[in-house]
Scaffold this motif. Structure first.
Motif, PDB file in Angstrom:
ATOM      1  N   ARG A 158       0.818  -1.183   0.080  1.00  0.00           N
ATOM      2  CA  ARG A 158      -0.138   0.254  -0.110  1.00  0.00           C
ATOM      3  C   ARG A 158       0.784   1.129   0.228  1.00  0.00           C
ATOM      4  O   ARG A 158       1.797   1.418   0.749  1.00  0.00           O
ATOM      5  CB  ARG A 158      -0.742  -0.016   1.140  1.00  0.00           C
ATOM      6  N   LEU A 159       0.512   2.338  -0.768  1.00  0.00           N
ATOM      7  CA  LEU A 159       1.384   3.574  -0.961  1.00  0.00           C
ATOM      8  C   LEU A 159       1.113   4.538   0.422  1.00  0.00           C
ATOM      9  O   LEU A 159      -0.260   4.447   0.865  1.00  0.00           O
ATOM     10  CB  LEU A 159       0.802   4.370  -2.142  1.00  0.00           C
ATOM     11  N   GLY A 160       1.946   5.001   0.715  1.00  0.00           N
ATOM     12  CA  GLY A 160       1.700   6.021   1.857  1.00  0.00           C
ATOM     13  C   GLY A 160       1.878   5.628   3.254  1.00  0.00           C
ATOM     14  O   GLY A 160       1.741   5.806   4.281  1.00  0.00           O
ATOM     15  N   ARG A 161       2.357   4.053   3.361  1.00  0.00           N
ATOM     16  CA  ARG A 161       2.495   3.311   4.623  1.00  0.00           C
ATOM     17  C   ARG A 161       3.952   3.932   5.443  1.00  0.00           C
ATOM     18  O   ARG A 161       4.836   4.002   4.689  1.00  0.00           O
ATOM     19  CB  ARG A 161       2.679   2.192   4.447  1.00  0.00           C
ATOM     20  N   THR A 162       3.757   4.586   6.568  1.00  0.00           N
ATOM     21  CA  THR A 162       4.766   4.862   6.988  1.00  0.00           C
ATOM     22  C   THR A 162       5.571   4.086   7.898  1.00  0.00           C
ATOM     23  O   THR A 162       5.237   2.800   7.818  1.00  0.00           O
ATOM     24  CB  THR A 162       4.596   6.202   8.275  1.00  0.00           C
TER      25      THR A 162
END
Length: 234
Positions: A158-162
């Motif tokens: 998933r994009l944006g996972r910190t």
């Protein structure tokens, strides 16, 4: 009568230039090369065009001020400034909001647009460490850990996972590695912020975390992990 042959002899030994007889293609190439020189280039530079645009804009403002009265000059200047600010916000708004979200969460995106697999990321970490760039080695090694968890379907890609979100979600499936994963995520963020200058010691520790995580079998996944459920609901 004897001087003429001597003069002719001296003239005979002078170097003679071979007359140039270029082909049509050679002549065209020479002409293009000559015309490409800076002395023939009368096109305005980007800076000149920008200054010209500012001059035209100022002339338009002053002309409108002369026609409409002095009260309109400040209004026109404010209007131009407002348009510039609007353009800057329109272009930079998404980037600024993204940075603000990262700052509010206190953690950085791990694999933001990075499509490399875990093997490539580990190779990049090894190369950085060999070059003495331990900060880059730590960042690439943690990215490799997260990518390997994606590849093993322990994490959903998933994009944006910190970093902290990745550590929290992975800890649910790898509880024995939870402490190391959270410490690794904190190290990643601290290096990103510039608060920590990692050394060979941190790099070696993170290498061991990578090996441990890769060798640990995950527990059964819950229907929806709280970390990913929170992230999906944002």
């Amino acid at each position: 009568m004897t001087a003429a042959p001597a003069v002719g002899a001296r003239l005979a030994i002078l170097p003679r230039e071979v007359p140039l007889d270029p082909s049509a293609d050679e002549a065209r190439d020479w002409a293009e090369a000559e015309l490409a020189k800076a002395i023939y280039n009368d096109q305005p530079s980007l800076w000149d065009r920008f200054l010209g645009w500012l001059g035209d804009l100022w002339e338009a403002i002053t002309s409108a001020n002369t026609a409409l009265g002095p009260i309109f000059l400040p209004l026109l200047i404010l209007l131009v400034i407002g348009v510039i600010v609007a353009v800057v916000l329109l272009v930079g708004g998404p980037i600024r909001r993204r940075r603000l979200r990262s700052a509010e969460r206190g953690s950085f995106d791990v694999l933001d647009g990075d499509n490399r697999d875990a093997r490539a990321l580990r190779a990049a970490a090894d190369a950085a460490a060999a070059a003495g760039d331990h900060a880059l080695a730590v960042l690439e090694r943690f990215r490799a850990i997260v990518r390997s968890l994606d590849e093993r379907t322990i994490l959903e890609d998933r994009l944006g996972r910190t970093a902290r979100e990745a550590a929290a979600a992975a800890s649910e499936r790898l509880p024995s590695c939870a402490d190391d994963l959270h410490r690794a995520a904190d190290l990643f963020d601290e290096v990103c912020y510039g608060h920590v200058a990692p050394t060979e010691r941190e790099d070696a520790w993170l290498r061991e975390v990578d090996r441990t995580v890769a060798a640990t079998k995950p527990t059964r996944a819950s229907a929806t992990g709280p970390a990913d459920a929170w992230a999906a609901a944002r």
